[in-house]
Design a protein around this motif. Structure first.
Motif, mmCIF file in Angstrom:
data_model
loop_
_atom_site.group_PDB
_atom_site.id
_atom_site.type_symbol
_atom_site.label_atom_id
_atom_site.label_comp_id
_atom_site.label_asym_id
_atom_site.label_seq_id
_atom_site.Cartn_x
_atom_site.Cartn_y
_atom_site.Cartn_z
ATOM 1 N N PHE A 146 0.892 -1.256 -0.015
ATOM 2 C CA PHE A 146 0.007 0.013 0.168
ATOM 3 C C PHE A 146 0.736 1.143 0.052
ATOM 4 O O PHE A 146 1.827 1.506 0.816
ATOM 5 N N ALA B 79 0.911 4.793 0.591
ATOM 6 C CA ALA B 79 0.171 6.107 1.215
ATOM 7 C C ALA B 79 0.213 7.345 0.436
ATOM 8 O O ALA B 79 -0.653 8.392 0.458
ATOM 9 N N TYR B 80 1.113 7.487 -0.293
ATOM 10 C CA TYR B 80 1.495 8.804 -0.870
ATOM 11 C C TYR B 80 1.024 8.762 -2.281
ATOM 12 O O TYR B 80 1.288 9.859 -3.314
ATOM 13 N N ALA C 267 -0.071 10.380 6.708
ATOM 14 C CA ALA C 267 -0.664 9.103 5.813
ATOM 15 C C ALA C 267 0.295 8.080 6.150
ATOM 16 O O ALA C 267 -0.257 6.860 6.211
ATOM 17 N N GLU C 268 1.480 8.000 5.870
ATOM 18 C CA GLU C 268 2.410 6.970 5.890
ATOM 19 C C GLU C 268 2.429 6.349 7.456
ATOM 20 O O GLU C 268 2.393 5.057 7.428
ATOM 21 N N ALA D 152 -0.925 4.545 8.119
ATOM 22 C CA ALA D 152 -0.888 3.247 7.315
ATOM 23 C C ALA D 152 -0.074 2.207 7.807
ATOM 24 O O ALA D 152 -0.441 0.843 8.014
ATOM 25 N N TYR E 147 -7.253 10.555 4.913
ATOM 26 C CA TYR E 147 -8.641 9.889 4.698
ATOM 27 C C TYR E 147 -8.506 8.607 3.568
ATOM 28 O O TYR E 147 -8.975 7.723 3.918
ATOM 29 N N GLN E 148 -7.664 8.806 2.721
ATOM 30 C CA GLN E 148 -7.560 7.720 1.871
ATOM 31 C C GLN E 148 -6.986 6.490 2.416
ATOM 32 O O GLN E 148 -7.357 5.501 2.210
ATOM 33 N N VAL E 149 -6.001 6.720 3.258
ATOM 34 C CA VAL E 149 -5.456 5.519 3.949
ATOM 35 C C VAL E 149 -6.861 4.856 4.922
ATOM 36 O O VAL E 149 -6.918 3.508 4.697
ATOM 37 N N LEU F 248 -9.929 4.946 4.017
ATOM 38 C CA LEU F 248 -11.069 4.370 3.136
ATOM 39 C C LEU F 248 -10.205 3.159 2.383
ATOM 40 O O LEU F 248 -11.033 2.401 2.156
ATOM 41 N N SER F 249 -9.085 2.924 2.246
ATOM 42 C CA SER F 249 -8.402 2.026 1.594
ATOM 43 C C SER F 249 -8.035 0.714 2.407
ATOM 44 O O SER F 249 -8.428 -0.327 2.163
ATOM 45 N N LEU F 250 -7.667 1.131 3.707
ATOM 46 C CA LEU F 250 -7.310 0.025 4.682
ATOM 47 C C LEU F 250 -8.534 -0.554 5.583
ATOM 48 O O LEU F 250 -8.433 -1.449 6.305
#
Lengths: 759, 80
Positions: free
Chosen positions: A202, A204-205, B23-24, B27, B51-53, B55-57
């Motif tokens: 995954f 993240a960026y 984010a990192e 994650a 937010y994407q993290v 949403l994805s995980l």
């Protein structure tokens, strides 16, 4: 001048420069999307900058240009010569207005009319362009239909789909940040754009999102918010109970006001973002001032003067106060006064009034080196105070003297290093000058029936700011000459078996302690026979002297004052227009210029310049009662010759030195000083090299040698011929430092001492 | 650093402004143990990447998001 304005002028010039380059590369490759993006961004930033001040005409022009480029980016407007030329004209106007604003802080009177004309030309381009970007409202795409179906709130007018580029986080985008700014939001859907590839790590960026929104605000408002990511956005109008979709810009009549609003809104939201982002106290004051000003100007532009005034007042209340006010205006609640104003009042008011700092862009490493040296200097000073303590304790003089000498040597070393480092702060790359040539060459070539490629090399070479800034003009002279007179027309070139496209090469590189900047062409070269003829005609040298000069020395005569005049340009087979100005300019910077040429193969003109305004070694000489300095590097040797060895030759004095006749000039005479006749039995002569010739200067005595920073002549001293600068002597007195080349050239032009004819 | 792993109850807590850099970290913490719940009550502003993290995980998310925009407009990510 206001510091903000000063910074603005610097940045505007840079943007005009980079915008021009990008436009030119766009002209060469109209399909270059990156170049187009860069041009768009340059205009966008320019507009933002201008928006900080009160220049509505300028702002309107840049806004129109930005619209045009935005359409080109969206593919609805063709990138062609018309668009490029128009944009270049807009940049030209911007450059001129920048100069005007710098001089008077106002736009020239013609600006309003000119801006309107240019803006109209952008609009007429747009009006002709097909409205390809507008999707028919009736065919609502699936994603929009889904979103409309999922909500029953409000009456949506516009749907927008935003698929951020996967590397958008790296360019600093916050996609949802744009969505936050959308006025009249009704629904938002954020989904992964695609399934995550199984088994892969995954990231993240990497942005992998599909964002869709529904709003009741119009297309222009959305365009304003998503302006920077317009290429990643699709907008469709949502048909809604008989309400027509918002006009898309075809009807200009009543849309004009509505059109300014989104821009104003965009400016306001941008200020909110800036205000929210600024945490750094050192720039907060300037930032607050800038934001307040842009908001006030934007509001005044939109005709909302009352709110403009309020924003101006609220900026006194600090960041939070201003931010609250702007947000209130944005939310359509202009009357509502933020409660935070009072409590936040203390935050920024003092800083806002304080002086901001004049800026210079410097590599951080150079500053670090400087700080380290200053640290060492402090340590060295402590050593000195230690010596003082020892002296008070009654230590014997000899030991103390040694300690003081050591400290002196140490501090001397450090101050030299400090000087070197401080001077290097002012170093800047020559690319800043080189890049400015693309345009004049393009313009010069147009209409001449010639084709030219401009090559550049070594633009990373660095030199003092003063030198880099003063280099453009003389270099432009040389480049123009190469284009005008050096290069042949296409037909002539083909007949001579040369490639049709001429080549001009501007190169820079180190040259000992200094730098050398050369301009070469592969044109027709300079014909020595022609120069001989012309020099004789113009009486620059006697035919006798000319006959004795070798070809290289003859070609060098193109730099002689009076070699050519503007009215004879057409008659020149080579070059020569104003080349004496080039030599003078190089000399003023402490450099020299030389030329090399082969008939039929081309010409290279080289400017040899110092890299920095370095410490120079000065020889202090005495004439009568007075003392003058002469730069040591101009002096080849110092000799004493018996007066009996000096002969009168052809109206002047000369001596024979190493088998050559060297003309002798009395310094007192050159300076128009009373000359107390030659009393000494032996003459003291400084043999100097000046403009390709060797001349001896007769002085009364040599007094001193010193290392000094020579300041360029300014004020009254600047008008005295032959003075290269001034420096301060150890005793505090001011020493005039002579420029022997200028001094002698000046004397020669007045007909004194015809030294050039010596053999 | 506004992503905090609480050692007492094993939740991941988002606090204050969560910029793109978070984010990192987030994650990594979720991937380390997908069972860890994420508490976003204290988060006042969330970057898209964060937010994407989520949403994805799809970790378990606790409470209402402290970022009003996220709370009002965005779907609440979660397992399932």
């Amino acid at each position: 001048m206001n510091d903000l304005l000063e910074q603005f002028l610097v940045e505007t010039r840079e943007l005009v420069q980079s915008g021009t380059e990008d436009l030119l590369s766009l002209e060469a490759a109209p399909g270059d999307a990156e170049a187009l993006n860069r041009v768009f961004r340059a205009f966008h930033t320019l507009k933002g900058g201008v928006g900080l001040f009160d220049y509505p005409a300028w702002f309107a022009l840049l806004h129109a240009a930005e619209d045009g480029l935005s359409a080109a980016r969206a593919g609805t407007l063709a990138v062609n010569a018309v668009l490029v030329d128009l944009s270049l004209e807009a940049l030209d106007a911007t450059a001129r207005w920048t100069d005007a604003v710098e001089a008077t802080e106002r736009l020239p009177e013609t600006a309003t009319a000119e801006a309107a004309t240019l803006a109209d030309r952008y609009r007429s381009l747009l009006d002709r362009a097909p409205e390809a970007g507008v999707t028919a409202a009736s065919a609502l795409p699936d994603w929009a239909a889904r979103l409309v179906g999922s909500t029953d709130a409000g009456t949506p007018t516009t749907a927008l789909r935003y698929r951020p580029r996967s590397d958008c986080f790296f360019s600093g985008d916050d996609p949802l940040g744009f969505v936050r700014k959308v006025p009249g939001l009704l629904a938002v859907s954020v989904e992964p754009a695609g399934p995550r590839p199984a088994g892969e790590e995954f990231d993240a960026y990497a942005c992998n999102l599909d964002i869709a929104i529904l709003t009741n605000s119009g297309r222009p408002e959305l365009d304003a918010v998503f302006r920077l990511v317009a290429d990643q956005v699709t907008v469709v109008d949502v048909p809604d109970g008989g309400r027509q979709p918002a006009p898309t810009g075809v009807d200009r009549g009543d849309a004009a006001l509505a059109e300014t609003e989104p821009v104003v809104a965009a400016i306001l939201s941008e200020q909110v973002r800036v205000l929210a982002a600024t945490g750094d106290a050192t720039i907060a004051a300037g930032c607050l001032e800038a934001c307040a000003r842009s908001v006030a100007n934007a509001m005044a532009f939109a005709g909302r003067t009352e709110e403009a005034e309020r924003c101006r007042l609220d900026s006194v209340g600090g960041r939070q106060g201003l931010r609250a006010t702007i947000e209130a205006v944005l939310a359509g609640r202009p009357g509502e006064m933020p409660a935070a104003v009072a409590e936040a009042a203390a935050e920024g008011s003092e800083q806002a009034g304080g002086d901001a700092v004049r800026t210079l862009r410097v590599d951080a490493a150079r500053v670090d080196a400087l700080v380290a040296l200053v640290g060492e200097l402090v340590v060295a000073r402590n050593a000195l105070s230690h010596v003082a303590t020892r002296a008070e304790a009654g230590e014997d003089a000899a030991t103390l003297a040694r300690a003081i000498r050591d400290a002196d040597a140490n501090m001397g070393r450090l101050s030299m290093a400090l000087h070197r480092n401080a001077v290097s702060l002012r170093l800047m790359p020559l690319s800043q000058v080189f890049r400015r040539f693309t345009r004049p060459v393009r313009d010069a070539v147009r209409g001449l029936g010639k084709e030219v490629v401009l090559e550049m090399e070594g633009e990373g070479t660095e030199a003092d700011r003063e030198i880099v800034e003063n280099l453009f003009e003389p270099l432009l002279h040389v480049v123009r000459n190469a284009v005008d007179h050096g290069l042949e027309g296409v037909e002539d070139r083909l007949r001579l078996g040369k490639p049709a496209v001429g080549r001009i090469r501007i190169a820079a590189g180190p040259d000992g302690d200094g730098i050398v900047v050369s301009v070469s062409d592969d044109g027709r070269g300079i014909d020595p026979a022609f120069i001989r003829r012309r020099s004789a005609e113009r009486g620059l040298r006697s035919p006798h002297a000319l006959a004795d000069m070798d070809d290289a020395a003859v070609v060098d005569l193109i730099f002689a004052p009076g070699f050519s005049t503007a009215d004879s340009v057409g008659a020149l087979s080579g070059r020569g227009v104003g080349m004496d100005a080039v030599r003078v300019a190089a000399g003023r910077m402490g450099g020299r210029v030389s030329v090399e040429s082969r008939v039929g193969a081309g010409t290279t003109v080289s400017l040899h310049l110092p890299r920095t305004i370095a410490l120079s070694r000065i020889l202090v000489v005495g004439v009568g009662e007075e003392s003058y300095g002469i730069a040591m590097d101009a002096v080849l040797e110092v000799v004493r010759v018996p007066r009996s060895g000096i002969r009168a030759v052809d109206g002047g004095d000369a001596m024979v030195r190493r088998g050559r006749t060297v003309p002798i000039m009395r310094l007192a005479e050159l300076l128009n000083r009373p000359d107390p006749s030659c009393t000494q039995a032996k003459a003291l002569l400084l043999v100097i090299r000046s403009g390709g010739e060797t001349v001896a200067l007769d002085v009364d005595r040599i007094q001193d040698r010193l290392d000094a920073v020579v300041r360029p002549p300014a004020g009254l001293v600047g008008t005295v011929p032959g003075v290269g600068g001034t420096t301060v002597r150890g005793d505090g007195g001011v020493l005039l430092v002579l420029d022997p080349t200028a001094l002698i050239a000046d004397a020669a032009s007045m007909g004194m001492g015809r030294f050039g004819e010596g053999r | 650093m506004t992503v905090v792993l609480r050692t007492d109850d094993g939740t991941i807590r988002l606090e204050g402004t969560c910029p793109v850099e978070d984010a990192e970290t987030l994650a990594a913490l979720i991937l380390e143990d997908p069972g860890r719940p994420v508490d976003w009550v204290g988060c006042t502003r969330m970057h898209t990447a964060v937010y994407q993290v989520l949403l994805s995980l799809r970790p378990v998310v606790l409470g209402a998001c402290g970022d009003p925009f996220v709370d009002l407009w965005l779907d609440r990510p979660g397992p399932g």
